[in-house]
Enzyme design. Structure first.
Site, PDB file in Angstrom:
ATOM      1  N   ASP A 141       0.825  -1.207   0.000  1.00 44.18           N
ATOM      2  CA  ASP A 141       0.000   0.000   0.000  1.00 44.18           C
ATOM      3  C   ASP A 141       0.861   1.260   0.000  1.00 44.18           C
ATOM      4  O   ASP A 141       1.990   1.234  -0.481  1.00 44.18           O
ATOM      5  CB  ASP A 141      -0.948  -0.042   1.199  1.00 44.18           C
ATOM      6  CG  ASP A 141      -2.325   0.524   0.870  1.00 44.18           C
ATOM      7  OD1 ASP A 141      -2.398   1.713   0.540  1.00 44.18           O
ATOM      8  OD2 ASP A 141      -3.322  -0.223   0.943  1.00 44.18           O
ATOM      9  N   HIS A 210      -4.007   6.296   2.487  1.00 41.40           N
ATOM     10  CA  HIS A 210      -4.660   5.047   2.099  1.00 41.40           C
ATOM     11  C   HIS A 210      -4.146   3.858   2.901  1.00 41.40           C
ATOM     12  O   HIS A 210      -4.912   3.051   3.437  1.00 41.40           O
ATOM     13  CB  HIS A 210      -4.427   4.840   0.602  1.00 41.40           C
ATOM     14  CG  HIS A 210      -5.207   3.734  -0.021  1.00 41.40           C
ATOM     15  ND1 HIS A 210      -4.733   2.449  -0.107  1.00 41.40           N
ATOM     16  CD2 HIS A 210      -6.425   3.721  -0.617  1.00 41.40           C
ATOM     17  CE1 HIS A 210      -5.626   1.690  -0.721  1.00 41.40           C
ATOM     18  NE2 HIS A 210      -6.661   2.438  -1.049  1.00 41.40           N
ATOM     19  N   SER A 537     -11.058  -0.863  -1.768  1.00 44.91           N
ATOM     20  CA  SER A 537      -9.839  -0.755  -0.958  1.00 44.91           C
ATOM     21  C   SER A 537     -10.127  -0.975   0.514  1.00 44.91           C
ATOM     22  O   SER A 537      -9.287  -1.493   1.250  1.00 44.91           O
ATOM     23  CB  SER A 537      -9.208   0.638  -1.123  1.00 44.91           C
ATOM     24  OG  SER A 537      -8.384   0.712  -2.245  1.00 44.91           O
TER      25      SER A 537
END
Length: 752
Positions: A141, A210, A537
């Protein structure tokens, strides 16, 4: 042997194996290439494959320019390097060459959940698995924010002795690891070489947000009182809070290079992770060109489960990361909504949707309505006058072209104090937290009552009380399939039903770097320790967390066994006791939307039967796809293999029967499956089938009798298409035993 003579022999071997020279045309642009080579041809004079790879690259160029980005040993045999097209062409001519392609770039799949999924502290999977204690989840990520309370090591057990990873520290940006966050490394050479990253980044710290969010969703600690700007307040908690986390940073800005993802997954295998979670994806390509599929198959061969986001394209034939050895996860909604209330001067009270990121109260304020002027009534751009609406609550109606975001901007322009936006469009699916003024969204039925009041009250129309940022639970229907969630059939192989499952992926509350503005308020950016994000996600780490819990309680289960348990116990019914619906249309969905259903962790702990798949099962599946030798070698990393079947049938927990509308084509498809008893020693399962119009499902035998645990039984499913079948029909095969196990598999008919 002298050094000079040794070098001559090495050069001779390189020329012999590669058949290349180091001349190259001028002015060629360097690009990154992924190169698969036959590792068995490595000359013995090279101690490692990396030294061989470097020597190959040196033989291609007279320049001292560093060409090698990564040398891969586990996810594939080969390397990534900066090459010109002519240099790549020379490698293609070499006997050691298997495959080569120019690097592609991917993207992130982002656009209260444990309790909604049924996890409880006192019983069930959390309790039985000790919250995933001892399991290591590796996330590929954007990095992680180590100081977040979600990664506090308090109460965590020691780091497993099998762990071989490390915590990569930057010279200018210290990065603390602990017993919770046990590793963090950076893999961004490909990104930087392609010029996608503006500056070198050697710190695993998350500057995008994220990765912090996904990792805390998968395994973050219990953090009571977490909220985004004071609303959505509650407990932020990962699905497997007892598990350890390792972060492999492959991007700092959303641009993702294939070479970096391969390197990260290669290292994760070496480090000893149990599960990989990827909320990223690339353009759909055949498995032998799909770097995530290739690397995942290598991981599966070592017992590592791989969980991936299905993508956010929201349309049929749009699933990503859909190889049958990957658990592919779509997104569903939660039963939580964010609201605001308004009380009018006549004491009518309305509750509507709002995600304005501040706690705001409006008291005894004039209510404005642009009566007699359609542009003002619609709050059209430039229509309102500040002298008329300054400091007032303004009601805005809508037509077919109205956009609430533009309406909110118009209200902010003229300094209205708040807005009541009337529309029947479900704007919340786009994320209404970006509205630039405190705004309450109401349906037209409520808007009609407000219009009646404001018309009758005229200049005396007022808002007595308006309150923002309330959190409601029990929203119905829930879950729904998120509007953005990618749907099947899978564009690469529609014979495999994807996504496998859906999991919470809409407005998920989890940790976020506190220095990154999550929203704008006027001219200011607003930051928060916990943020609401949406996307597959967010769904994938939910499934990765449940996979960790199952791994903790069933360490002997293979990745395929865990995926089977997730699929055969998934829910297809929402909290209205009806079939799962689609968020945008509110119409019933199908397994092409939600796969086997919405994840149910507690039931997955005890599935009764599992559909297992070993390495040979995947090899046989690939054999049936008609790949040539080079393509098979690229994905299997082997020079020899055995094909035991002709077709592509695989022991999957779901069924897709594809038929042609051609009248002469066969209208029956048979599937062979083997199930393993992981429930009670003495179990008898009866087959039940459900089918919609256009199809018939038959099972032989209809009874499976088990006399001991881990015993296997074979059965055959026949799916017949009726003459007037619609383009898509579906049903279910369910095996039911005397102890209330229900092992459910979707059966889909595609009539093309």
């Amino acid at each position: 042997m002298s050094i000079c003579n040794h070098s001559l022999i090495v050069s001779f071997l390189l020329v012999l194996l590669l058949g290349i020279d180091n001349a190259m045309p001028e002015h060629e642009e360097y690009k990154t290439y992924i190169v698969h080579i036959d590792h068995s041809l490595k000359p013995s004079s090279f101690l490692t494959h990396e030294t061989w790879h470097r020597a190959i690259l040196r033989s291609l160029s007279k320049s001292d320019k560093e060409m090698l980005l990564y040398s891969y040993n586990h996810v594939m045999h080969g390397f990534s390097a900066r090459l010109t097209p002519s240099q790549a062409s020379k490698i293609r001519k070499s006997p050691a060459h298997i495959a080569i392609h120019e690097e592609k770039f991917g993207k992130l799949f982002t656009t209260h959940s444990p309790q909604f999924m049924g996890l409880r502290h006192s019983s069930g999977l959390w309790n039985a698995s000790s919250y995933g204690e001892g399991v290591i989840i590796g996330l590929i990520d954007t990095g992680v924010w180590p100081e977040s309370e979600s990664f506090n090591e308090k109460g965590m057990p020691p780091i497993p002795t099998r762990w071989k990873g490390k915590c990569q520290n930057s010279t200018t940006n210290p990065f603390p690891c602990n017993r919770k966050l046990i590793g963090a490394q950076v893999f961004m050479k490909g990104n930087q070489a392609a010029g996608k990253s503006s500056s070198p980044d050697d710190s695993p710290r998350d500057v995008f947000g994220h990765g912090t969010h996904t990792s805390s969703t998968a395994a973050g600690n219990h953090v009571p009182g977490a909220s985004q700007f004071g609303y959505a307040k509650g407990v932020a908690q990962g699905i497997a809070p007892g598990a350890h986390v390792a972060m492999y940073k492959v991007t700092s800005d959303g641009f993702i290079a294939e070479s970096d993802v391969l390197a990260a997954m290669d290292q994760a295998i070496v480090d000893g992770v149990d599960i990989m979670s990827l909320s990223i994806g690339f353009e759909q390509t055949p498995y032998f060109q799909d770097v995530i599929a290739i690397a995942s198959l290598s991981a599966i061969g070592k017992g590592i489960a791989v969980v991936c986001a299905a993508g956010n394209d929201g349309a049929p034939y749009s699933t990503h990361n859909a190889a049958p050895w990957i658990t592919t996860v779509g997104a569903g909604t939660l039963d939580r909504s964010f609201t605001a209330t308004v009380t009018l001067g006549n004491d009518l009270i309305f509750e509507g949707k709002s995600e304005f990121p501040e706690r705001v109260v409006v008291i005894d304020t004039p209510l404005y309505y642009g009566k007699g002027d359609s542009d003002k009534a619609l709050c059209s751009n430039g229509a309102l006058k500040e002298s008329e609406v300054f400091g007032k609550v303004v009601i805005c109606y809508s037509n077919n072209t109205s956009n609430i975001f533009y309406q909110a901007e118009e209200l902010a322009r003229v300094n209205a104090i708040a807005g009541i936006l009337v529309t029947d469009v479900d704007w919340s699916r786009f994320g209404i937290d970006g509205l630039s003024i405190p705004s309450l969204i109401l349906p037209s039925s409520s808007g009609a009552l407000i219009k009646k009041y404001v018309t009758e009250a005229a200049e005396e129309a007022r808002v007595k009380f308006m309150r923002f940022v309330l959190t409601s639970f029990g929203t119905k229907p829930a879950p729904q399939v998120a509007d953005f969630s990618s749907r099947g059939p899978d564009p690469i192989n529609p014979n495999i039903l994807k996504p496998d499952i859906i999991a919470p992926g809409v407005q998920v509350l989890a940790a976020f770097p506190p220095l990154i503005p999550i929203e704008g308020m006027g001219n200011y950016g607003v930051a928060t320790d916990y943020a609401l994000l949406s996307g597959t996600s967010m769904a994938a780490p939910h499934a990765a967390g449940v996979t960790a819990l199952l791994k903790a309680i069933h360490p002997e289960w293979s990745p395929a066994a865990i995926r089977s348990a997730l699929m055969t116990t998934a829910n297809t019914i929402d909290n209205n006791r009806t079939t799962l619906t689609n968020q945008y249309t509110n119409l019933p969905g199908t397994p092409l939307d939600y796969g086997a259903g919405h994840i149910n962790p507690n039931k997955a702990m005890d599935p009764g039967l599992i559909y297992d798949i070993d390495w040979q099962g995947y090899v046989d599946f690939l054999c049936g796809l008609g790949y040539d030798d080079a393509e098979m070698r690229a994905i299997l990393r082997q020079s020899q293999w055995t094909c035991n079947q002709d077709g592509t049938d695989i022991n999957y927990p779901s069924f897709v029967a594809m038929f042609s509308k051609n009248a002469s084509a066969p209208n029956v498809k048979n599937f062979t499956r083997v199930v393993t008893n992981v429930g009670d020693d003495q179990s008898v399962y009866q087959a039940t089938v459900e089918a919609t119009h256009g199809m018939t499902i038959k099972v032989e035998p209809t009874t499976l009798t088990f006399t001991n645990k881990y015993q296997k039984q074979k059965f055959v499913v026949s799916v017949q298409m009726d003459g007037k079948a619609p383009p898509v029909a579906y049903g279910y095969l369910k095996w039911v035993d005397q102890n209330s196990h229900i092992v459910a598999s979707p059966v889909v008919v595609l009539n093309t």
